[in-house]
Design an enzyme around this catalytic site. Structure first.
Site, PDB file in Angstrom:
ATOM      1  CD  GLU A 107      -2.858  -1.214   2.315  1.00  0.00           C
ATOM      2  OE1 GLU A 107      -2.301  -1.572   3.385  1.00  0.00           O
ATOM      3  OE2 GLU A 107      -4.063  -0.935   2.251  1.00  0.00           O
ATOM      4  CD  GLU A 127      -3.354  -6.035   3.739  1.00  0.00           C
ATOM      5  OE1 GLU A 127      -3.397  -6.817   2.773  1.00  0.00           O
ATOM      6  OE2 GLU A 127      -2.789  -4.922   3.691  1.00  0.00           O
TER       7      GLU A 127
HETATM    8  N1  3HC Z   1       4.472  -7.549  11.475  1.00  0.00           N
HETATM    9  C1  3HC Z   1       5.202  -7.944  12.531  1.00  0.00           C
HETATM   10  N2  3HC Z   1       6.113  -8.928  12.464  1.00  0.00           N
HETATM   11  C2  3HC Z   1       6.292  -9.526  11.282  1.00  0.00           C
HETATM   12  C3  3HC Z   1       5.570  -9.172  10.153  1.00  0.00           C
HETATM   13  C4  3HC Z   1       4.630  -8.115  10.273  1.00  0.00           C
HETATM   14  N3  3HC Z   1       3.923  -7.676   9.226  1.00  0.00           N
HETATM   15  N4  3HC Z   1       5.959  -9.956   9.124  1.00  0.00           N
HETATM   16  C5  3HC Z   1       6.904 -10.769   9.614  1.00  0.00           C
HETATM   17  N5  3HC Z   1       7.115 -10.511  10.909  1.00  0.00           N
HETATM   18  C6  3HC Z   1       8.105 -11.125  11.799  1.00  0.00           C
HETATM   19  C7  3HC Z   1       7.766 -12.576  12.118  1.00  0.00           C
HETATM   20  O1  3HC Z   1       6.883 -12.661  13.213  1.00  0.00           O
HETATM   21  C8  3HC Z   1       9.137 -13.126  12.413  1.00  0.00           C
HETATM   22  O2  3HC Z   1       9.452 -12.733  13.724  1.00  0.00           O
HETATM   23  P1  3HC Z   1      10.269 -13.736  14.687  1.00  0.00           P
HETATM   24  O3  3HC Z   1      11.571 -13.973  13.996  1.00  0.00           O
HETATM   25  O4  3HC Z   1      10.359 -12.972  15.960  1.00  0.00           O
HETATM   26  O5  3HC Z   1       9.428 -14.972  14.778  1.00  0.00           O
HETATM   27  C9  3HC Z   1      10.051 -12.361  11.474  1.00  0.00           C
HETATM   28  O6  3HC Z   1       9.332 -11.196  11.094  1.00  0.00           O
HETATM   29  C10 3HC Z   1      10.406 -13.108  10.211  1.00  0.00           C
HETATM   30  O7  3HC Z   1       9.204 -13.600   9.632  1.00  0.00           O
HETATM   31  P2  3HC Z   1       9.097 -15.080   9.053  1.00  0.00           P
HETATM   32  O8  3HC Z   1       9.645 -16.048  10.044  1.00  0.00           O
HETATM   33  O9  3HC Z   1       7.713 -15.269   8.589  1.00  0.00           O
HETATM   34  O10 3HC Z   1      10.136 -14.981   7.829  1.00  0.00           O
HETATM   35  P3  3HC Z   1       9.973 -15.455   6.335  1.00  0.00           P
HETATM   36  O11 3HC Z   1      11.202 -15.004   5.656  1.00  0.00           O
HETATM   37  O12 3HC Z   1       9.595 -16.896   6.277  1.00  0.00           O
HETATM   38  O13 3HC Z   1       8.709 -14.645   5.746  1.00  0.00           O
HETATM   39  C11 3HC Z   1       7.352 -12.717   5.229  1.00  0.00           C
HETATM   40  C12 3HC Z   1       8.758 -13.243   5.635  1.00  0.00           C
HETATM   41  C13 3HC Z   1       7.027 -13.227   3.819  1.00  0.00           C
HETATM   42  C14 3HC Z   1       7.397 -11.242   5.278  1.00  0.00           C
HETATM   43  C15 3HC Z   1       6.294 -13.299   6.212  1.00  0.00           C
HETATM   44  O14 3HC Z   1       6.724 -13.031   7.524  1.00  0.00           O
HETATM   45  C16 3HC Z   1       4.931 -12.701   6.050  1.00  0.00           C
HETATM   46  O15 3HC Z   1       4.166 -13.155   5.216  1.00  0.00           O
HETATM   47  N6  3HC Z   1       4.603 -11.716   6.906  1.00  0.00           N
HETATM   48  C17 3HC Z   1       3.254 -11.179   6.975  1.00  0.00           C
HETATM   49  C18 3HC Z   1       2.945 -10.261   5.836  1.00  0.00           C
HETATM   50  C19 3HC Z   1       1.560  -9.702   6.003  1.00  0.00           C
HETATM   51  O16 3HC Z   1       0.597 -10.415   6.215  1.00  0.00           O
HETATM   52  N7  3HC Z   1       1.449  -8.378   5.906  1.00  0.00           N
HETATM   53  C20 3HC Z   1       0.187  -7.715   6.080  1.00  0.00           C
HETATM   54  C21 3HC Z   1       0.158  -7.108   7.434  1.00  0.00           C
HETATM   55  S1  3HC Z   1      -1.420  -6.377   7.788  1.00  0.00           S
HETATM   56  C22 3HC Z   1      -1.326  -4.836   7.044  1.00  0.00           C
HETATM   57  O17 3HC Z   1      -0.341  -4.510   6.439  1.00  0.00           O
HETATM   58  C23 3HC Z   1      -2.506  -3.958   7.277  1.00  0.00           C
HETATM   59  C24 3HC Z   1      -2.510  -2.774   6.403  1.00  0.00           C
HETATM   60  O18 3HC Z   1      -3.336  -3.022   5.295  1.00  0.00           O
HETATM   61  C25 3HC Z   1      -3.053  -1.588   7.117  1.00  0.00           C
END
Ligand code: 3HC
Ligand code: NAI
Length: 703
Positions: A107, A127
């Site tokens: 975004e 999301e």
């Molecule tokens: N917020 C907080 N922590 C996050 C995060 C996020 N968005 N994304 C990843 N992390 C953290 C994980 O909890 C993890 O922490 P830890 O080491 O303490 O356990 C660390 O980052 C690494 O994450 P992964 O173990 O998952 O690492 P990968 O390399 O396997 O994957 C990734 C990385 C593809 C970025 C995956 O973490 C992911 O899919 N994250 C979520 C992405 C997501 O859903 N974003 C949308 C958020 S909601 C939003 O943005 C609302 C907006 O519209 C207003």
């Protein structure tokens, strides 16, 4: 400037690097830093264009998920308003996207006028996987960029797409020639934009996002997709938000989106899915085992037994590009196994999920053999022969002789004692249980069973290899059925008993699917095989020796050869994929109830729900207390990924916390009193549950 932001001025350009490890989650401090940096660049007359990038390559994984449900998620500067401000800056903003741009990260990029991504980039609005909708303009800006239909598909799938697909869709303007060249090519792009006096925001590609779509497009879209949403809230909110993008001007659409986002954020479903997100990450941690423990190298794998499970397990490794030897006891069984694997791949080709030449490259990685000598270089051997302790012990004795020192020896047993198998070899520390679920090539869950001698590096290595082949590993201790099947036992017991007391299989299944479980108990048993269930139960008769009444139904169906879908008859009758209720099963239940002196009565849905679920929850709490499960999140992951428990309820343990532990305990006690001898025998609250309630605790934890 904040230490989370690298700010550099370079000949007419401001470079703003986001630097919040590990994934540039846009928490309040990063938002503040970004906002200040953009204001500084906007106000500096030397700056003609602004590049936003990830200081360490990775762009952003979106909002900080840990902030949701707390005051911090909209603490100033909040993301939606920050992005409105960025989109209003009168200088071109270029987002240079490295590795991932997800959720709020994408975004942020959409609020910039121009986007360039590196070739390995993955973008998406994920999301929905958290029970949310994009809340910082995604549902409004994306339809204006790529049209309403493509935007809806991307948002509702929550999928990540690669850079080339993002470019074809119109999300990216350019793809850099390599990850290393991303920033240089972003600079070149910026100078081109300055040279041609490009506007800060180019004209919208789809000012009318629903252009070209039928007037009733959204109504039809909803009708087509709603059944698969079950009771999930977020997809419905996404649809309303995209509808707003089609009908309202941007500023009004953004306000609508924000209101819908806040509704989703405060929902129980989103809370549950956020719990699942963090539980998945927590499952990778092994208490007492250092993160930096050296892992054993796994480059060659062997599987013993080319049956249903062995074939599927071999496919998992071949799919990940890892060579695998597949050993059988005779040529016929081996041919059958290899043919089954090829058939599986070919059916994926027919469904458009695999290219024909991929079948060959994967088959080339699977090497069939009858000779144990071919296993001498395997780093990991997984035994998947018949479920008989003596057969498995014999296989392990042979493995001990042929396998190189340090090879990991795993068993796929679904119920046998992993320690008894390990005890047959002189290297029990190399032995571990790897309980794949059927079909092994498709199911994401892998229970990693830690024997009492399993070495920490064996455990850590198996967790790592599980992730490499796309599985979600969850650690379980040794007990009959491990986490999943042990909990299945009391849950299925109640279902069987309820049918003896007067419910029908269809009623029980409907109550469970109404809660959004993928399948009810009886459909699941018919699919897995009543014969398979009988044999497992038969090997553990001592556990139910004092009351086998509830098993009688399954035992009799087994004796009648009604094995479920595979024989066309089980708890239901099957014609192709259609199932029907069967009066013979009801008559059987009536006869057995008569013999066992169980009085039959109409049973209401609430009783079915409570008896099945409370027993499931009670067993889960007991498993935690015994240390078989390390965490409640692990139990939830097993049931979500292995047994179709709805993720938006967070798994049985999270669901219990939402219901209230006092409610669960009171329910168990109520049925204990109401169900006579049967109730007294089986409705025994787990001591940990009693302690938690007595202490007024809201969360399930060991204490
Ligand atoms: N917020 C907080 N922590 C996050 C995060 C996020 N968005 N994304 C990843 N992390 C953290 C994980 O909890 C993890 O922490 P830890 O080491 O303490 O356990 C660390 O980052 C690494 O994450 P992964 O173990 O998952 O690492 P990968 O390399 O396997 O994957 C990734 C990385 C593809 C970025 C995956 O973490 C992911 O899919 N994250 C979520 C992405 C997501 O859903 N974003 C949308 C958020 S909601 C939003 O943005 C609302 C907006 O519209 C207003
Ligand atoms: P299966 O009967 O389909 O396959 C077993 C295969 O092992 C057969 O092809 C047989 O020829 C071969 N075999 C037997 N003894 C052998 C030996 N000594 N050496 C080499 N090969 C030998 O059985 P399935 O369903 O694949 O089960 C295998 C294991 O996986 C069992 O331990 C079972 O409990 C477990 N399991 C099964 C699940 C299922 O849903 N079927 C789910 C999870 C685990």
């Amino acid at each position: 400037m904040s230490e989370l932001i690298h700010y550099r001025l370079e000949e007419g350009l401001a470079l703003i690097g986001l630097d919040r490890v590990p994934v540039n989650a846009l928490d309040q401090s990063l938002r503040a830093g970004l906002s200040n940096a953009c204001e500084r660049a906007a106000a500096d007359p030397r700056v003609q264009a602004i590049i936003i990038h990830g200081a360490r390559g990775l762009f952003s994984a979106g909002s900080d998920i840990g902030e949701f449900g707390t005051g911090a998620s909209f603490a100033e500067p909040d993301l939606p308003r920050t992005l409105v401000r960025l989109a209003g800056i009168h200088k071109p903003l270029i987002a240079a996207l490295g590795k991932v741009a997800l959720g709020g990260g994408l975004e942020l990029a959409l609020a910039c006028g121009y986007r360039i991504g590196e070739p390995n980039l993955r973008v998406g609005l994920s999301e929905i996987n958290l029970g949310l909708l994009p809340g910082a303009g995604g549902t409004q800006r994306l339809p204006r960029l790529i049209g309403a239909e493509s935007a809806l598909n991307l948002i509702l799938s929550g999928k990540q797409i690669d850079a080339e697909n993002a470019r074809l869709l119109g999300i990216l303007d350019r793809v850099s020639t390599s990850p290393e060249r991303l920033l240089d090519e972003a600079r070149e792009y910026a100078y081109e934009l300055i040279a041609c006096r490009a506007p800060a925001q180019p004209a919208e590609a789809w000012p009318e996002p629903a252009d070209g779509l039928p007037d009733d497009f959204l109504v039809r879209y909803r009708a087509e997709h709603e059944p698969s949403w079950k009771s999930r809230l977020a997809p419905r909110l996404v649809l309303s938000a995209v509808e707003a993008a089609c009908l309202l001007p941007l500023d009004e659409g953004l306000l609508k989106e924000l209101a819908l986002f806040k509704q989703a954020e405060s929902s129980r479903q989103s809370k549950a899915l956020r719990h699942v997100f963090f539980a998945e990450r927590e499952a990778a941690r092994i208490p007492g085992v250092r993160d930096d423990l050296p892992l054993r190298s796994i480059t060659r794998v062997a599987v013993i037994g080319a049956g249903t499970m062995g074939g599927g397990i071999a496919m998992c490794f071949a799919n990940a590009g890892i060579p695998v030897a597949l050993l059988e006891r005779d040529g016929k069984a081996l041919d059958r196994g290899l043919t089954m694997i090829r058939d599986n791949y070919e059916s994926s080709v027919r469904r458009g999920r695999l290219l024909p030449d991929q079948v060959e490259s994967r088959m080339d990685l699977i090497f069939g053999t009858l000779d144990y000598a071919d296993l001498s270089d395997a780093d990991l051997v997984i035994e998947a022969v018949f479920e008989k302790l003596e057969v498995k012990q014999q296989v392990f004795l042979t493995l001990e002789k042929v396998c190189k020192p340090g090879a990991i020896l795993a068993t796929n047993t679904s119920s046998l004692d992993v320690d008894a198998i390990a005890a047959t070899v002189a290297r029990p520390h190399d032995v571990v249980g790897l309980h794949f679920f059927s079909p092994a090539n498709a199911m994401r869950l892998l229970e990693v069973v830690r024997g009492k001698a399993t070495a920490p590096d064996v455990l850590a290595t198996t967790l790592d290899i599980a992730r490499r082949i796309g599985k979600l590993p969850v650690i379980s201790g040794v007990c009959f059925g491990f986490i999943g099947n042990r909990m299945l036992e009391p849950y299925a017991r109640e279902a069987h008993r309820l049918v003896l007391e007067g419910a029908t299989p269809a009623q029980v299944d409907r109550v469970l699917t109404d809660l959004d479980l993928n399948m009810g108990v009886f459909s699941m048993l018919d699919l897995a095989g009543i014969d398979v269930n009988f044999l497992v139960r038969d090997s553990n008769r001592t556990a139910s020796a004092h009351d086998e009444s509830y098993c009688r139904l399954g035992d009799e169906l087994y004796a009648m050869g009604r094995y479920g879908q595979k024989t066309g008859r089980g708890f239901y009758l099957y014609e192709g994929r259609n199932r029907r209720d069967d009066a013979e099963v009801i008559a059987l239940a009536e006869r057995l109830a008569d013999e066992l002196q169980i009085s039959r009565r109409p049973i209401d849905d609430q009783e079915i729900l409570e008896r099945c679920l409370f027993m499931l929850i009670n067993e889960g709490i007991q498993l935690l207390d015994e240390g078989i499960a390390l965490r409640t999140g692990d139990i939830d992951l097993v049931w979500i990924n292995g047994y179709g428990f709805p993720a938006h309820l967070g798994g049985p343990m999270h669901y219990a916390e939402q219901l209230g532990l006092g409610t669960v305990l009171a329910g168990l006690q109520r049925y204990r009193n109401a169900l006579g001898k049967y109730g007294e025998m089986w409705f025994k609250p787990a001591p940990l549950l009693e302690r938690l309630v007595a202490a007024g605790r809201k969360r399930i934890e060991r204490f």
